[in-house]
Every structure is written in structure tokens, then in C-alpha cells.
Design a protein around this motif. Structure first.
Motif, PDB file in Angstrom:
ATOM      1  N   LYS A  76      74.769  -2.626 -11.399  1.00  0.00           N
ATOM      2  CA  LYS A  76      73.646  -3.329 -10.555  1.00  0.00           C
ATOM      3  C   LYS A  76      72.598  -2.286  -9.844  1.00  0.00           C
ATOM      4  O   LYS A  76      71.195  -2.410 -10.162  1.00  0.00           O
ATOM      5  N   PRO A  77      72.792  -0.900  -9.707  1.00  0.00           N
ATOM      6  CA  PRO A  77      72.015   0.210  -9.561  1.00  0.00           C
ATOM      7  C   PRO A  77      71.026   0.362 -10.729  1.00  0.00           C
ATOM      8  O   PRO A  77      70.109   0.772 -10.540  1.00  0.00           O
TER       9      PRO A  77
ATOM     10  N   ALA B  41      61.252  -5.153 -16.850  1.00  0.00           N
ATOM     11  CA  ALA B  41      62.316  -5.266 -15.851  1.00  0.00           C
ATOM     12  C   ALA B  41      63.622  -5.996 -16.410  1.00  0.00           C
ATOM     13  O   ALA B  41      63.444  -7.014 -17.015  1.00  0.00           O
TER      14      ALA B  41
ATOM     15  N   PHE C 168      63.197  -2.660 -11.943  1.00  0.00           N
ATOM     16  CA  PHE C 168      62.446  -3.612 -11.203  1.00  0.00           C
ATOM     17  C   PHE C 168      61.103  -3.170 -11.373  1.00  0.00           C
ATOM     18  O   PHE C 168      60.812  -2.119 -10.646  1.00  0.00           O
TER      19      PHE C 168
ATOM     20  N   THR D  48      67.572 -10.275  -6.976  1.00  0.00           N
ATOM     21  CA  THR D  48      68.476  -9.378  -7.527  1.00  0.00           C
ATOM     22  C   THR D  48      69.524 -10.234  -8.549  1.00  0.00           C
ATOM     23  O   THR D  48      69.152 -11.327  -8.740  1.00  0.00           O
TER      24      THR D  48
ATOM     25  N   ILE E 265      66.116  -8.216 -15.599  1.00  0.00           N
ATOM     26  CA  ILE E 265      66.104  -9.206 -14.607  1.00  0.00           C
ATOM     27  C   ILE E 265      67.519 -10.069 -14.694  1.00  0.00           C
ATOM     28  O   ILE E 265      67.692 -10.804 -13.813  1.00  0.00           O
TER      29      ILE E 265
ATOM     30  N   GLU F 114      68.460  -2.322 -11.068  1.00  0.00           N
ATOM     31  CA  GLU F 114      67.446  -2.459 -10.177  1.00  0.00           C
ATOM     32  C   GLU F 114      66.779  -1.297 -10.470  1.00  0.00           C
ATOM     33  O   GLU F 114      65.381  -1.335  -9.848  1.00  0.00           O
ATOM     34  N   SER F 115      66.946  -0.306 -11.091  1.00  0.00           N
ATOM     35  CA  SER F 115      66.133   0.903 -11.214  1.00  0.00           C
ATOM     36  C   SER F 115      64.891   0.423 -12.244  1.00  0.00           C
ATOM     37  O   SER F 115      63.982   1.047 -12.594  1.00  0.00           O
TER      38      SER F 115
END
Length: 345
Positions: free
Chosen positions: A27-28, A137, A34, A41, A139, A31-32
């Protein structure tokens, strides 16, 4: 709290809780990547993205999909899984960029024999890095555990991307003409094509991939796992400098298959092979397998990850712009009158 679990499914070889752990680890990284258009998310049933049409008269969506292919066999042998995601992204976004489009988002699909969360997280770390290089991104995606279909230590990876370009700025070769100059943009090596031939020719196995090769300054396995170059930012920088008439991403099929895809009837590409450095890895493949030169140029990129066309008066500025964007470029030929195709001299 997610209370989803099934001992029966786990006994059949699918551990759903391992999937949740993999998502937690990745997840991190996801999200980096985005960008401003991302909505929400991870965790939904679809990846959401709101495109910005500001300044576009006629926005066109451009999509591309691909996988990593048998280069994955090198990752298995080397037990190195943090770069093949870059290859997956590159094979999709470079195609999109050839149309002049900026990739907006990417989704990946990973199928594994056994879900090992840390390994899946390494794979997705490479995807995230590729997305950052492309300015798009990540996604969403899917990780499928498929026991009995893939061996426990093997997997497959594929993905797709969607980009956007204003129709008036599309690169489609329509204005290509006799006298236009061809520019080769350097590859990082084999990229992600032709690995079935590479593996057969070089006798790839657990021992051979660890053989140190002086010409490479690294092991054979490390050379062959070098990630595919992502050219998105270089192309976008170039588009803002000169009129780019056509671009070809040199993938499977090499020069003979891919360069004609950017030409039109009545235009033929004349290319000087010696105008661009040949990476040592291709010399090794050709000599070891006694592979004819035509087959090499019909299978591999031979040092040119991209070939693009500009007007003769723009050639030097184009090379300078590509260099300023961090890539190496060379004038390698020109467009001439003739049947659509390629001549290598």
C-alpha cells in the motif's frame, strides 16, 4: 477489521490472509505513485481516476497492455523480484508514449503459485518505481494465487496503462516524408524481448546466471535482468522542443517488424548500423549462438529502444533535447522513397 479466512481454501493451497498481508505491505508503495487525478485508495472494486482535460481541444485516450515474458525466468533463477515490475510498466507506457500520449494510470496483474507476501511486495515495488519514472499512478491491480497451475516459486506478471493526448498533438506518422531523419534512442540492453532465444542460446541456468563477465562488469544474470528503459519523460520533453513525426518502440520483432509500423506507403527507412553503439550483450548472444545478423535485428532492439523521425533541420536539436532528458541519442538514418520497409547498411 477484516475477518475473512478459510481453512478449507488454505488446505487447497490458497491462503486469502497472505493476500491481505501483501496488500498491507504494498500500500505505501502504491500510494507513492498517486497523482492529482487519483480518487480513493486501494481496496475498491475499480481504480478511480479523474482526468484533467484543461487545455485540450479533443482529448484522446490511448491504451497499452503487455507482460514481462520469459525474462521472468531470470528473476526466478536470481531470486530477484524488485525490478521486473519496471519492465512490465515500460512495455506498456513506452507504447503509449509513441503516440505522444502521457500515461495517466497503470494496473498490474500478478498470478503466483504460492502467495509469499514479501515477494509480491518486491514485485509491486518495481511496478511502483516504473510508474514514478513514467509519471503515472498505480491505481489498482490483482494478485491471484493459483496452486497447481504455477509452481510455488514461479509467477506471471502483466499490466495495462491508459494515457491521454490532444488529437492535434498525436504522433501518427501522417506527416512523414522523404528526407526526414531517423534518430535512435539508446536501450539499456535486451529490455524485455527475445528471452526465449537468449535463454536457449546462452544456456541459462542457476550456474550460468552467476558467471561474471568482464565486458559487462557484472554477472550474466545481472546484465540480463537490467530493467527496460522508460522513455515517457524524454519523449514528452522532445515533443515540446521539435515536431516529432513518428516514433517506433523497438520490442519483439526488432527493427524489421517495428520500424515499418511508423512508416506509410512510399516511405522506406535507411539505417546505418554503425551509427549507434552495439551493447556487448548482443555481441555475446550472436557469437555464442552463431545467430545471423538479420535474425538479431529481427528479434532484439540491438541498442535502440526507440527510433523516431524528425525533419532534417530539427535533428540536432532533437538529439540535444533527448540528451538533456538523460538519454543517449544518435542520428542513425533517413527516410527515402520506396516500398514501406527497412534497409540496414
Amino acid at each position: 477489521m477484516n475477518d475473512s479466512r478459510s481453512e478449507s481454501y488454505k488446505a487447497a493451497g490458497v491462503d486469502v490472509t497472505a493476500g491481505y498481508e501483501a496488500v498491507k505491505l504494498m500500500k505505501p508503495m502504491v500510494e507513492s505513485t498517486f497523482t492529482d487525478g487519483v480518487i480513493g485508495t486501494l481496496g475498491g472494486f475499480g481504480g478511480l481516476f479523474k482526468p484533467n482535460f484543461k487545455g485540450m481541444a479533443e482529448p484522446i485516450l490511448v491504451s497499452g497492455t503487455d507482460g514481462v515474458g520469459t525474462k521472468l525466468k531470470l528473476a526466478f533463477l536470481m531470486d530477484k523480484h524488485d525490478t521486473i515490475g519496471i519492465d512490465c510498466v515500460a512495455m506498456c507506457v513506452n507504447d503509449i508514449a509513441c503516440c505522444g500520449a502521457q500515461p495517466l494510470f497503470f494496473l498490474d496483474y500478478v498470478a503466483v503459485g504460492k502467495n509469499k507476501p514479501e515477494r509480491v511486495a518486491q514485485m509491486v515495488a518495481g511496478v511502483a518505481e516504473g510508474c514514478r519514472q513514467a509519471g503515472c499512478a498505480l491505481i489498482g491491480g490483482e494478485t491471484a494465487e493459483m496452486p497447481g497451475f504455477y509452481p510455488e516459486d514461479e509467477y506471471d506478471m502483466a499490466g495495462f496503462s491508459v494515457g491521454m493526448v490532444d488529437r492535434q498533438n498525436m504522433i501518427d506518422g501522417a506527416n512523414l516524408k522523404v528526407g526526414d531523419v531517423l534518430i535512435g534512442v539508446a536501450s539499456s540492453g535486451v529490455h524485455s524481448n527475445g528471452y526465449s532465444l537468449v535463454r536457449k542460446t546462452l544456456g541459462i541456468n542457476e550456474k550460468s546466471v552467476r558467471r561474471y563477465i568482464d565486458e559487462f562488469g557484472k554477472t550474466l544474470g545481472e546484465e540480463l535482468l537490467t530493467p527496460t528503459k522508460i522513455y515517457v519523460k524524454a519523449i514528452q520533453s522532445l515533443v515540446g522542443t521539435v515536431d516529432v513525426k513518428a516514433i517506433s518502440h523497438i520490442t519483439g520483432g526488432g527493427f524489421y517488424e517495428n520500424i515499418p509500423r511508423m512508416l506509410h506507403d512510399g516511405i522506406r527507412a535507411n539505417i546505418e548500423k554503425a551509427a549507434m553503439p552495439l551493447p556487448a550483450v548482443f555481441d555475446l548472444i550472436a557469437k555464442t549462438g552463431k545467430i545471423p545478423e538479420r535474425d538479431m535485428y529481427n528479434t532484439f532492439n540491438m541498442g535502440a529502444g526507440l527510433v523516431l523521425a524528425v525533419a532534417a533541420e530539427d535533428a540536432d536539436r532533437a538529439v540535444a533535447a533527448i540528451s538533456a532528458a538523460g538519454e543517449k541519442a544518435y542520428i542513425i538514418g533517413e527516410c527515402v522513397a520506396g516500398e514501406k520497409g527497412v534497409d540496414l547498411k
